[in-house]
Enzyme design. Sequence first.
Site, PDB file in Angstrom:
ATOM      1  N   ASP A 129      -9.238  20.502  17.642  1.00 37.55           N
ATOM      2  CA  ASP A 129     -10.419  21.866  16.722  1.00 37.55           C
ATOM      3  C   ASP A 129      -8.776  22.928  16.181  1.00 37.55           C
ATOM      4  OD1 ASP A 129     -12.968  23.231  16.885  1.00 37.55           O
ATOM      5  OD2 ASP A 129     -11.933  25.085  17.149  1.00 37.55           O
ATOM      6  N   LYS A 157     -14.623  22.557  26.121  1.00 41.58           N
ATOM      7  CA  LYS A 157     -13.699  22.993  25.025  1.00 41.58           C
ATOM      8  C   LYS A 157     -12.625  23.996  25.810  1.00 41.58           C
ATOM      9  CE  LYS A 157     -13.861  23.842  20.003  1.00 41.58           C
ATOM     10  NZ  LYS A 157     -14.384  22.705  19.658  1.00 41.58           N
TER      11      LYS A 157
HETATM   12  P1  NDP Z   1      -7.618  24.195  11.053  1.00 40.75           P
HETATM   13  O1  NDP Z   1      -7.186  24.914  12.017  1.00 40.75           O
HETATM   14  O2  NDP Z   1      -7.284  22.925  10.239  1.00 40.75           O
HETATM   15  O3  NDP Z   1      -8.357  24.871   9.702  1.00 40.75           O
HETATM   16  C1  NDP Z   1      -9.068  26.118   9.680  1.00 40.75           C
HETATM   17  C2  NDP Z   1      -9.256  26.845   8.428  1.00 40.75           C
HETATM   18  O4  NDP Z   1      -9.902  28.375   8.614  1.00 40.75           O
HETATM   19  C3  NDP Z   1      -8.113  27.466   7.745  1.00 40.75           C
HETATM   20  O5  NDP Z   1      -8.061  27.622   5.914  1.00 40.75           O
HETATM   21  C4  NDP Z   1      -8.077  29.285   8.626  1.00 40.75           C
HETATM   22  O6  NDP Z   1      -7.118  29.426   7.559  1.00 40.75           O
HETATM   23  C5  NDP Z   1      -9.347  29.113   8.788  1.00 40.75           C
HETATM   24  N1  NDP Z   1     -10.027  29.842   9.185  1.00 40.75           N
HETATM   25  C6  NDP Z   1      -9.645  30.761  10.953  1.00 40.75           C
HETATM   26  N2  NDP Z   1     -10.063  30.913  11.417  1.00 40.75           N
HETATM   27  C7  NDP Z   1     -10.256  32.273  10.746  1.00 40.75           C
HETATM   28  C8  NDP Z   1     -10.724  33.229  10.728  1.00 40.75           C
HETATM   29  N3  NDP Z   1     -11.050  34.398  11.558  1.00 40.75           N
HETATM   30  N4  NDP Z   1     -11.128  34.098   8.887  1.00 40.75           N
HETATM   31  C9  NDP Z   1     -11.490  33.000   7.890  1.00 40.75           C
HETATM   32  N5  NDP Z   1     -10.451  32.516   7.650  1.00 40.75           N
HETATM   33  C10 NDP Z   1     -10.610  31.252   9.178  1.00 40.75           C
HETATM   34  O7  NDP Z   1      -9.381  23.838  11.512  1.00 40.75           O
HETATM   35  P2  NDP Z   1     -10.283  23.215  11.504  1.00 40.75           P
HETATM   36  O8  NDP Z   1     -10.802  22.579   9.801  1.00 40.75           O
HETATM   37  O9  NDP Z   1     -10.235  21.882  12.389  1.00 40.75           O
HETATM   38  O10 NDP Z   1     -12.142  24.096  11.776  1.00 40.75           O
HETATM   39  C11 NDP Z   1     -12.550  24.569  10.455  1.00 40.75           C
HETATM   40  C12 NDP Z   1     -13.939  24.347  11.413  1.00 40.75           C
HETATM   41  O11 NDP Z   1     -14.770  23.414  11.779  1.00 40.75           O
HETATM   42  C13 NDP Z   1     -13.931  25.446  13.024  1.00 40.75           C
HETATM   43  O12 NDP Z   1     -15.296  26.298  13.438  1.00 40.75           O
HETATM   44  C14 NDP Z   1     -13.884  23.865  13.960  1.00 40.75           C
HETATM   45  O13 NDP Z   1     -14.301  24.525  15.264  1.00 40.75           O
HETATM   46  C15 NDP Z   1     -15.431  23.416  13.084  1.00 40.75           C
HETATM   47  N6  NDP Z   1     -14.506  22.059  13.521  1.00 40.75           N
HETATM   48  C16 NDP Z   1     -14.014  21.208  13.819  1.00 40.75           C
HETATM   49  C17 NDP Z   1     -14.056  20.415  13.662  1.00 40.75           C
HETATM   50  C18 NDP Z   1     -12.856  18.753  14.274  1.00 40.75           C
HETATM   51  O14 NDP Z   1     -13.000  17.541  13.809  1.00 40.75           O
HETATM   52  N7  NDP Z   1     -11.390  19.769  13.809  1.00 40.75           N
HETATM   53  C19 NDP Z   1     -14.588  19.200  14.078  1.00 40.75           C
HETATM   54  C20 NDP Z   1     -16.384  19.703  14.193  1.00 40.75           C
HETATM   55  C21 NDP Z   1     -16.496  21.234  14.069  1.00 40.75           C
HETATM   56  P3  NDP Z   1      -5.536  30.363   8.095  1.00 40.75           P
HETATM   57  O15 NDP Z   1      -4.998  29.216   7.774  1.00 40.75           O
HETATM   58  O16 NDP Z   1      -5.256  31.278   7.042  1.00 40.75           O
HETATM   59  O17 NDP Z   1      -6.144  30.723   9.780  1.00 40.75           O
HETATM   60  O1  2IT Z   2     -16.012  21.156  17.087  1.00 41.45           O
HETATM   61  C1  2IT Z   2     -15.647  20.018  17.357  1.00 41.45           C
HETATM   62  O2  2IT Z   2     -16.729  19.067  17.670  1.00 41.45           O
HETATM   63  C2  2IT Z   2     -13.980  18.837  17.636  1.00 41.45           C
HETATM   64  N1  2IT Z   2     -13.354  20.347  16.663  1.00 41.45           N
HETATM   65  C3  2IT Z   2     -14.053  17.364  17.882  1.00 41.45           C
HETATM   66  C4  2IT Z   2     -13.765  17.790  19.161  1.00 41.45           C
HETATM   67  C5  2IT Z   2     -13.380  16.100  19.372  1.00 41.45           C
HETATM   68  O3  2IT Z   2     -13.179  16.304  20.488  1.00 41.45           O
HETATM   69  O4  2IT Z   2     -13.444  14.998  18.509  1.00 41.45           O
END
Ligand code: NDP
Ligand code: 2IT
Length: 443
Positions: A164, A124
């Site tokens: 992420d 990561k």
């Molecule tokens: P994005 O940046 O697309 O979206 C994040 C969302 O969460 C936004 O709505 C943001 O609001 C909110 N957010 C982030 N930090 C905070 C905080 N500290 N408090 C409140 N709201 C918060 O990220 P993703 O959707 O990609 O990721 C979301 C989660 O999923 C994370 O935990 C990530 O690690 C996990 N994840 C992502 C994957 C991926 O493929 N993208 C895969 C697996 C897991 P705002 O815009 O106001 O900050």
């Molecule tokens: O938390 C996760 O699994 C991710 N942000 C996706 C990682 C990836 O390599 O696609």
Amino acid sequence: MEINAFMDDIIKKNPGQKEFHQAVVEIANNVIPFINRNPQYEEARILERICEPDRTIIFGVVWEDDDGRPQINKGYRVQFNNAIGPYKGGLRFHPTVNLSILKFLGFEQIFKNSLTTLPMGGGKGGSNFDPKGKSDKEVMRFCQAFMTELSKYIGEDIDVPAGDIGVGAREIGYMYGQYRKLHTEFTGALTGKGLNFGGSPLRTEATGYGCVYFASEMLHAIDQSLEGKKCVISGSGNVSIYTAEKLIEEGAQVITLSDSSGFIYDPKGINAEKLAYIKDLKEVRRGRISEYAKEFGCEFHAGEKPWKVECDIAFPSATQNEIDKDDAASLVKSGCKVVCEGANMPTTLDGIKVFESAGLMHAPSKAANAGGVAVSGLEMSQNALGLTWSSEEIDERLRVIMRRIYDQCVEYGTENGNVDYFMGANVAGFVKVADVMLAYGIS
Ligand code: NDP
Ligand code: 2IT
């Protein structure tokens, strides 16, 4: 092995890294009893070895803002474990990013990637850069400066970053553009790329869709389906949007979404047309979720999380520790029966205990959100083969992978007829990596 002594040692070696300690203790609670029944892992000190990253790279990132002033951020890549494949995991750009958060994420990724059944190790990275309020050109300059340093440590068979929080299609495009220029090569060194430069169909949707497929499997086990279920989702980013999209398709009722400013409550349910508005709001205009409430005349709860809203299923999909003990109690009180984690480690250890004692079905992130990295793995395969599979083919593979992850949770997590999904995911994820490490000897 004894858990308290083990954790004391982890805390001593990694002082102050509370998110990392939390991720380790969650695994250790399940894995240590298993190790105590299988002494070959203790003799080779496999768990202690998995907890120490192979390599941690920290670098400065200097870039120029629109006023011509130099800006300085920190960049990181934690290459945690490559026993079963190249280091693989996302990059997070958020002002809260620090080594503890990236180590927790990299550590979780080892077990998650193992569960996908694909050959990927765990890693990561990211930066404390805050993309909010930055112009497109500033984001581009930051991404290029970040990749100039990171590019020395990654490669299609070495370490393959992806997105992420704060890193989506735009950022991956800028970073891949820079990587390709610096290396004079076109390989799959990043995933989540655009469809015209080596990206996989459905990578954008995969985490959310996969999470819904996992929830379907859990419901199927109790002869239920998603049809008509009231679902609360937190976040409104990549994971939340595509969780909502698939839930709507499956006939569930999505009634909340949030961002760091608060949550919207739409009791009539978000439909496909409203979701199209949200995609434009979040993916194109980069606006706030409160604008949805104004557009569609529903409630916006500033500064709050959606866990008090009456629901059947919760999909925490924003960030770590967004459900604490009190939030978990609120969810139980509001009728929630299933919690399926889209975000990484969204529930605190106390919160997990509340769900456990209330008998909720609770899917841990390393199982439920593995669809994203799984399709990243498929993107790596397609890049290596030099071809692109169809959306239908990827979707079918994603469904099969999520079913296999579910089956592993059941295989390793069933006790007295009940499935403990945390135990199942943690032990199943561990065994595969541990056996490979045994095969390598002490190295
Ligand atoms: P994005 O940046 O697309 O979206 C994040 C969302 O969460 C936004 O709505 C943001 O609001 C909110 N957010 C982030 N930090 C905070 C905080 N500290 N408090 C409140 N709201 C918060 O990220 P993703 O959707 O990609 O990721 C979301 C989660 O999923 C994370 O935990 C990530 O690690 C996990 N994840 C992502 C994957 C991926 O493929 N993208 C895969 C697996 C897991 P705002 O815009 O106001 O900050
Ligand atoms: O938390 C996760 O699994 C991710 N942000 C996706 C990682 C990836 O390599 O696609």
